[in-house]
Design a protein around this motif. Structure first.
Motif, PDB file in Angstrom:
ATOM      1  N   TYR A 122       0.829  -1.209   0.000  1.00  0.00           N
ATOM      2  CA  TYR A 122       0.000   0.000   0.000  1.00  0.00           C
ATOM      3  C   TYR A 122       0.863   1.259   0.000  1.00  0.00           C
ATOM      4  CZ  TYR A 122      -4.618  -2.071   0.518  1.00  0.00           C
ATOM      5  OH  TYR A 122      -5.782  -2.732   0.287  1.00  0.00           O
ATOM      6  N   THR A 123       1.990   1.212   0.712  1.00  0.00           N
ATOM      7  CA  THR A 123       2.863   2.392   0.753  1.00  0.00           C
ATOM      8  C   THR A 123       3.311   2.753  -0.664  1.00  0.00           C
ATOM      9  OG1 THR A 123       3.659   1.682   2.917  1.00  0.00           O
ATOM     10  CG2 THR A 123       4.945   3.349   1.771  1.00  0.00           C
ATOM     11  N   ILE A 167       0.272   4.011  -2.761  1.00  0.00           N
ATOM     12  CA  ILE A 167      -0.186   5.355  -2.401  1.00  0.00           C
ATOM     13  C   ILE A 167       0.839   6.407  -2.832  1.00  0.00           C
ATOM     14  CG2 ILE A 167      -0.661   6.871  -0.434  1.00  0.00           C
ATOM     15  CD1 ILE A 167      -1.990   4.383   0.884  1.00  0.00           C
ATOM     16  N   CYS A 221       2.852   6.221  -5.291  1.00  0.00           N
ATOM     17  CA  CYS A 221       2.822   6.329  -6.755  1.00  0.00           C
ATOM     18  C   CYS A 221       1.592   7.070  -7.249  1.00  0.00           C
ATOM     19  CB  CYS A 221       2.852   4.944  -7.392  1.00  0.00           C
ATOM     20  SG  CYS A 221       4.428   4.135  -7.243  1.00  0.00           S
ATOM     21  N   THR A 222       0.412   6.766  -6.658  1.00  0.00           N
ATOM     22  CA  THR A 222      -0.812   7.346  -7.203  1.00  0.00           C
ATOM     23  C   THR A 222      -1.074   8.746  -6.665  1.00  0.00           C
ATOM     24  OG1 THR A 222      -2.009   6.140  -5.508  1.00  0.00           O
ATOM     25  CG2 THR A 222      -1.999   5.189  -7.708  1.00  0.00           C
ATOM     26  N   ARG A 223      -0.824   9.000  -5.369  1.00  0.00           N
ATOM     27  CA  ARG A 223      -1.165  10.306  -4.796  1.00  0.00           C
ATOM     28  C   ARG A 223      -0.029  11.304  -4.936  1.00  0.00           C
ATOM     29  NH1 ARG A 223      -4.566   7.981  -0.691  1.00  0.00           N
ATOM     30  NH2 ARG A 223      -6.048   6.937  -2.038  1.00  0.00           N
ATOM     31  N   TYR A 224       1.209  10.815  -4.801  1.00  0.00           N
ATOM     32  CA  TYR A 224       2.323  11.765  -4.729  1.00  0.00           C
ATOM     33  C   TYR A 224       3.244  11.672  -5.945  1.00  0.00           C
ATOM     34  CZ  TYR A 224       0.561  11.968  -0.003  1.00  0.00           C
ATOM     35  OH  TYR A 224      -0.268  12.105   1.070  1.00  0.00           O
ATOM     36  N   ASN A 225       2.876  10.800  -6.902  1.00  0.00           N
ATOM     37  CA  ASN A 225       3.631  10.691  -8.153  1.00  0.00           C
ATOM     38  C   ASN A 225       5.125  10.480  -7.946  1.00  0.00           C
ATOM     39  OD1 ASN A 225       1.438  10.967  -9.913  1.00  0.00           O
ATOM     40  ND2 ASN A 225       1.407  13.166  -9.485  1.00  0.00           N
ATOM     41  N   THR A 233      10.388   4.882  -2.862  1.00  0.00           N
ATOM     42  CA  THR A 233       9.156   4.170  -2.516  1.00  0.00           C
ATOM     43  C   THR A 233       9.462   2.889  -1.750  1.00  0.00           C
ATOM     44  OG1 THR A 233       9.218   3.107  -4.671  1.00  0.00           O
ATOM     45  CG2 THR A 233       7.811   5.030  -4.460  1.00  0.00           C
ATOM     46  N   VAL A 271      -8.362   5.977   1.989  1.00  0.00           N
ATOM     47  CA  VAL A 271      -6.916   5.806   1.862  1.00  0.00           C
ATOM     48  C   VAL A 271      -6.559   4.594   1.002  1.00  0.00           C
ATOM     49  CG1 VAL A 271      -4.805   5.287   3.149  1.00  0.00           C
ATOM     50  CG2 VAL A 271      -6.434   6.967   4.027  1.00  0.00           C
ATOM     51  N   THR A 272      -7.265   3.482   1.229  1.00  0.00           N
ATOM     52  CA  THR A 272      -6.849   2.220   0.613  1.00  0.00           C
ATOM     53  C   THR A 272      -7.684   1.832  -0.602  1.00  0.00           C
ATOM     54  OG1 THR A 272      -8.367   0.971   1.996  1.00  0.00           O
ATOM     55  CG2 THR A 272      -6.154   1.325   2.855  1.00  0.00           C
ATOM     56  N   ILE A 318      -6.099  -0.337  -4.972  1.00  0.00           N
ATOM     57  CA  ILE A 318      -5.541   0.823  -5.662  1.00  0.00           C
ATOM     58  C   ILE A 318      -4.957   0.371  -7.001  1.00  0.00           C
ATOM     59  CG2 ILE A 318      -3.846   2.693  -5.561  1.00  0.00           C
ATOM     60  CD1 ILE A 318      -3.972   2.519  -2.541  1.00  0.00           C
TER      61      ILE A 318
END
Lengths: 440, 338
Positions: free
Chosen positions: B70-71, B74, B76-80, B87, B135-136, B142
């Motif tokens: 998940y880390t 997240i 990758c998708t939210r913070y590019n 990561t 979040v998940t 995701i």
């Protein structure tokens, strides 16, 4: 003299030799394997253009969704049994993969279908999370994915893409948008919703809540029950305490069965009007229930096995004759998926070498009638289809099921965007427990 | 070093073969499967650090794996974030942080108590991933991120295979060094004779806690690699069945052998893929295989290989060596006589 080598060195040398030998042996055997493999694949690709069209059919044969997966596979098999497995002069060959009701396993099977078995398209899988996982992979590899049952809204909305089409499928909230307006028109003003606490539940309830509150109704409470709940009594007490005009209910699988049983035994069945979603009284669930528990329930869905129409009747009778039960929507969707794909293959005259042309043909298919009724495809990859108000009544053959769903009213040509403009609708987020589209 | 000479050369040979496989014409699907083996192998080897080395059986391992997945998803998708280093380090760090919390709770108990608490903790993390939609992504998980290029190389399946192989090598090497360090020997001591270790003045709890964190760190790293591999993270990545599977990998391969779990991961993945395409009853077949291995090779496959194969190999070598030496002596003695 020459042979007098210190002891330790000699041992090390022997070991090194042995290790080198092992390496060589392994490398040789592997090289033999891989060249053998190459020979095999080149043998599979002869220059003749008439090799069969390969379909990878992904469905859960094990795990908690196995019975639904069985329905799907049955529907798919029935289409090809009835219509022959040759279309436009080409044989259609299906390879079945077991997703084990798990998205990671579904992905591994999809990899096998694409990378090893080199299928032309994938039909399935069944669960929403399986579908999302597989769609991410097939899109990247440009393999057409035709979803008969996966209804997660965003797959043909905010995450729509050319390689994913819900062939004979649906979007969760597509069937509940009309339900919200209908509930208001019935005179209900204060409605409570109860749904499974996961995406499908949020999307079903969201579709209802949005159109109901936009007309002026009020959602007085929303209950999210965990998937796999067997004791609904705490929720049912909350429902009777809230005294709503009506209840909107979304339930899947065993939850639907448990809910309907307890709804009746709690005495709420004749007291509180119930508006259900498609899966609540799907044949896969109600066939396990006695008629007095499951009859007289109003639900909204894109399929009704008791629909008074020749196309539905032919399918239902054929299925009942083959498998001894009435078909669920999963069975109907896989069956109609076969019908749809056959039409598209005919359209491109059996030539699938141009993927874009084949996908365009898939999107251009218009079914004048099917087990679901008429169907066309919108440009996002979701069918425009009938939504039925269905009522459960005693089934004609009580040995197959206690009740089945008949049509009370038809909403023709319902889009996944209901009456909203797609551009406007896509600006709002996907339904979740945080966003239900409720207008205060 | 000489002690490990044979094993080291075996390992190096294995690595050389694995690295060469894709260019030798390994079919693409097997490249994918092997990548999966490497990734789950890291997680299983890390669990072995806990189960085999320290003697603590944890059912919470999938939760750390999933937190790592998940880390990455997240970030990758939210913070590019497009750097693997950032990561994956974050994945390992998050998993370790979660373990730091869980360890405080779970390590208050021992044996079965510990096992049950870790099982419950795993369920809590799963429930959180399932319900915390904001979040998940909940049950749907995701999606919407893909592997960035690996340094100057394209993010192809073959390159990712090599990347995962390298990650496995580095991880297992680090774990091997840890398990053979004085620290690792203390862990062994705790497994064998906890009371004596306590009497010798070792703080057992803090050693176990450290082992718990280490195992979680590598599980988190593996989870991160898995998220990239699938381009997907979902509650299935931290569900209890995965914890069980990892334990099976450890037991199949041989607990306490570190390399055994890698073998266990390979067996589990290849068997399930082979049998599932043959019959719908594949879980039954797998069950029979597990039971057979536990009954006839309770030390696991590598365990039994080390016990039976290596000693006989060593004996054979020793015998040959003795023969050589005596042959040399014999060839010498006539000369001496003459």
């Amino acid at each position: 003299m020459i042979f007098r080598i210190p002891k330790a060195h000699s041992a090390g040398g022997a070991r090194r030799v042995l290790a080198a030998g092992l390496v060589l042996a392994l490398a040789l055997s592997l090289a033999a394997c891989s060249s053998g493999g190459k020979g095999g694949t080149s043998g599979q690709n002869p220059a003749t253009p008439q090799k069969p069209i390969r379909v990878g059919f992904l469905s859960p044969a094990t795990g908690n969704a196995a019975s639904s997966g069985q329905d799907m596979a049955n529907g798919w098999k029935l289409w090809w049994q009835q219509h022959g497995d040759e279309v436009a002069g080409r044989k259609v060959e299906t390879i079945y993969y077991d997703t084990a009701s798990d998205p990671n396993t579904a992905l591994t099977r999809a990899r096998k279908a694409v990378e090893q078995d080199q299928v032309d398209m994938i039909v399935g899988p069944y669960l929403a999370n399986e579908g999302l996982a597989v769609a991410a992979y097939t899109t990247q590899n440009k393999v057409p994915l035709f979803l008969p049952t996966v209804s997660a809204d965003d797959l043909t909305q905010r995450k729509a893409n050319p390689y994913v089409i819900r062939v004979a499928g649906w979007t969760s909230s597509q069937t509940t948008h009309p339900a919200g307006e209908w509930a208001y028109d019935q005179g209900y003003r204060n409605v409570l919703t109860i749904a499974n606490a996961y995406a499908f539940g949020y999307e079903n309830a969201g579709g209802f809540a949005q159109t109901f509150t936009e007309k002026g109704g009020k959602v007085i409470k929303q209950i999210w029950s965990p998937l796999g709940t067997s004791d609904y009594s705490p929720y049912l007490s909350q429902i009777s305490a809230a005294k709503p005009d009506a209840v909107f209910v979304e339930m899947v699988g065993a939850d639907a069965v448990h809910f309907l049983e307890q709804w009746k035994s709690f005495g709420l069945k004749d007291k509180v009007p119930l508006i259900g979603n498609e899966t609540l009284t799907d044949q896969s669930n109600v066939r396990k229930l006695p008629a007095d528990v499951a009859s007289g329930i109003t639900t909204f869905g894109h399929y009704a096995e008791g629909r008074d129409d020749q196309a539905t009747k032919t399918f239902v009778d054929g299925y009942a004759a083959a498998y001894g039960v009435y078909p669920s929507y999963m069975a109907a969707a896989a069956f109609t998926n076969g019908q749809w794909i056959s039409q598209a293959i005919l359209q491109v005259k059996g030539d699938l070498s141009n993927k874009d042309a084949f996908l365009a043909a898939m999107r251009a298919v218009k079914l004048d009638n099917s087990a679901f009724g008429p169907m066309t495809m919108d440009k996002y990859g979701n069918p425009v289809e009938n939504v039925y108000i269905r009522k459960t009544v005693p089934a004609p053959d009580s040995s197959k099921a206690g009740v089945w769903n008949v049509v009370e009213k038809t909403y023709p040509s319902v889009s996944q965007f209901w009456t909203y403009k797609p551009e406007d609708y896509l600006k709002q987020p996907v339904y979740s427990d945080q966003f239900q589209g409720i207008k205060q | 070093m000489r002690r490990y000479g044979l094993r080291l050369s075996l390992v190096l040979a294995g690595v050389a073969i694995l690295a060469a496989l894709p260019t030798l014409g390994l079919p693409p699907y097997y490249v994918s499967l092997f990548t999966q083996v490497f990734i789950l192998g890291i997680a299983a080897a890390a669990l072995d650090l806990l189960v085999g080395q320290t003697g603590v059986v944890s059912f919470a391992h999938a939760s750390f794996f999933g937190v790592g997945a998940y880390t990455v998803a997240i970030l990758c998708t939210r913070y590019n974030v497009s750097s693997y280093v950032i990561t994956l380090l974050a994945a390992a760090a998050m998993a370790t942080a979660v373990a730091a919390l869980f360890g405080l709770v779970a390590l208050r108990a021992e044996g079965v108590g510990f096992l049950i608490i870790t099982l419950a903790l795993n369920q809590i993390v799963w429930g959180l991933a399932y319900q915390w939609v904001a979040v998940t992504g909940g049950e749907n998980g995701i999606t919407g991120f893909f592997r960035p290029p690996i340094g100057p190389f394209a993010a192809s399946n073959v390159n990712y295979y090599l990347y995962a192989l390298a990650a496995m090598l580095v991880s297992v090497a680090v774990m091997w060094v840890i398990s053979h360090s004085p620290f690792g020997l203390v862990l062994l001591g705790i497994r064998e004779r906890p009371r004596r270790m306590r009497a010798l003045g070792y703080n057992i709890w803090s050693y176990q806690y450290a082992a718990f964190l280490l195992a979680a760190l590598f599980a988190g790293l593996a989870g991160g690699l898995f998220a990239y591999y699938n381009a997907f993270a979902s509650p299935a990545d931290l569900a209890l069945p995965l914890s069980t599977q990892m334990l099976i990998m450890v037991i199949l391969g041989g607990a306490g052998t570190l390399f055994g779990p890698l073998l266990g991961a390979a067996i589990l993945i290849f068997l399930s893929n082979t049998f599932s395409s043959l019959t719908e009853r594949w879980p039954t077949i797998l069950g029979i295989v597990y039971v057979a291995i536990v009954m006839y090779a309770p030390e696991g496959l590598l365990g039994i290989a080390q016990k039976r194969l290596l000693p006989s190999l060593n004996t054979w070598l020793r015998l040959r060596q003795r023969r050589e030496v005596s042959a040399a002596k014999q060839s010498e003695s006539p000369g001496d006589a003459a």
